[in-house]
Design an enzyme around this catalytic site. Structure first.
Site, PDB file in Angstrom:
ATOM      1  N   SER A   1       0.809  -1.217   0.000  1.00 24.93           N
ATOM      2  CA  SER A   1       0.000   0.000   0.000  1.00 24.93           C
ATOM      3  C   SER A   1       0.844   1.268   0.000  1.00 24.93           C
ATOM      4  O   SER A   1       0.493   2.257  -0.658  1.00 24.93           O
ATOM      5  CB  SER A   1      -0.936  -0.002   1.211  1.00 24.93           C
ATOM      6  OG  SER A   1      -1.779  -1.127   1.198  1.00 24.93           O
TER       7      SER A   1
ATOM      8  N   HIS B   1       0.790   4.712   4.502  1.00 25.23           N
ATOM      9  CA  HIS B   1       0.024   5.345   3.428  1.00 25.23           C
ATOM     10  C   HIS B   1       0.426   6.809   3.252  1.00 25.23           C
ATOM     11  O   HIS B   1       0.664   7.280   2.136  1.00 25.23           O
ATOM     12  CB  HIS B   1      -1.469   5.254   3.737  1.00 25.23           C
ATOM     13  CG  HIS B   1      -2.034   3.896   3.494  1.00 25.23           C
ATOM     14  ND1 HIS B   1      -3.389   3.660   3.343  1.00 25.23           N
ATOM     15  CD2 HIS B   1      -1.458   2.681   3.370  1.00 25.23           C
ATOM     16  CE1 HIS B   1      -3.597   2.374   3.136  1.00 25.23           C
ATOM     17  NE2 HIS B   1      -2.435   1.758   3.161  1.00 25.23           N
TER      18      HIS B   1
END
Length: 256
Positions: A132, A183
């Site tokens: 991610s 993230h």
């Protein structure tokens, strides 16, 4: 730009880096889970997972490869599918615009910087894995394009990527199982790298546009017919919004 219509063969030929990364995702995921499912009949799955997962304590002890290996590891089916599908949809335009070498360098650098940020701002027992952070690095490149390089992305795709990015950031904070720092640092890293990797980039549609051959003269019998109301531009807009809805449903399915 984000609507895929290639065959598997043409996709694999045009985007070899993305194809290779996704293959690594799936092989490592299946290897680990088959080892668990067969109770060790397929060997080394647990070992690869144990040695590759990101862990701040082990990194402090000098196991610096753990800043890279988590980018390719996933434990749950929904996790590996969601990250792989995101890469399939949003990676091709950048692989064409940047070239294979700069694309994989950007992808890995953003993922490593995301893991470094996670390392410095979490406790010694914190563990994490997944692509991610690297994928958010690609979103960071797109964010820079939307804000500062509008010559590289058209208005419809800029709107689409902005909506998906906002949803991704919101879901990052709503889902307790997500590495929030990974993230955010991945997104920041991608945006910081963007001016360097985009300096000689061309718009994606320029590279995929075909040039007509003037030597082959042909007559289109339908050229004088009235165009249908549902034009190509409207069809593309409709497909774009349909895609947004599907992405939203996919994100919500992961959340609940």
């Amino acid at each position: 730009m984000f609507i895929r219509n290639e065959t598997f063969y043409s996709y694999r030929k045009n985007y070899p880096i993305i194809t290779g990364v996704i293959a690594i995702h799936l092989v490592l995921f299946l290897w680990y889970n088959l080892t668990i499912f067969t109770d060790g009949l397929i060997p080394f799955g647990r070992t690869i997972f144990y040695l590759g997962i990101g862990n701040t304590g082990f990194i402090t002890d000098g196991q610096y490869w753990r800043l890279i290996t988590p980018i390719f590891l996933h434990q749950e089916m929904s996790h590996v599918l969601f990250n792989s599908i995101s890469l399939i949809l949003f990676g091709p335009a950048l692989e064409k615009m940047l070239g294979h070498t700069k694309f994989i360098s950007t992808y890995l650098t953003a993922g490593i910087l995301a893991n470094i940020g996670t390392y410095f701002l979490t406790g010694p027992g914190y563990s994490h894995l997944g692509a991610s952070g690297a994928i958010f690095g690609l979103f960071g490149v797109y964010l820079y394009m939307v804000l500062n390089r509008k010559d590289l992305i058209d208005a419809m795709n800029a709107q689409l990527i902005s909506i998906i990015l906002i949803l991704g950031v919101v879901m990052t904070f709503l889902n307790p199982g997500i590495n929030i720092l990974g993230h955010l640092f991945g997104l920041i890293a991608g945006a910081a790298l963007a001016p360097l990797v985009l300096w000689n980039a061309r718009p994606f549609y320029v590279q995929t546009r075909t040039v007509p051959d003037d030597r082959n003269i042909s007559f289109n019998p339908d050229r004088w017919r009235k165009r249908r109301i549902f034009s190509g531009r409207r069809a593309a807009r409709f497909a774009g919004w349909a895609f947004v809805i599907l992405v939203i449903l996919g994100i919500l399915s992961r959340l609940f």
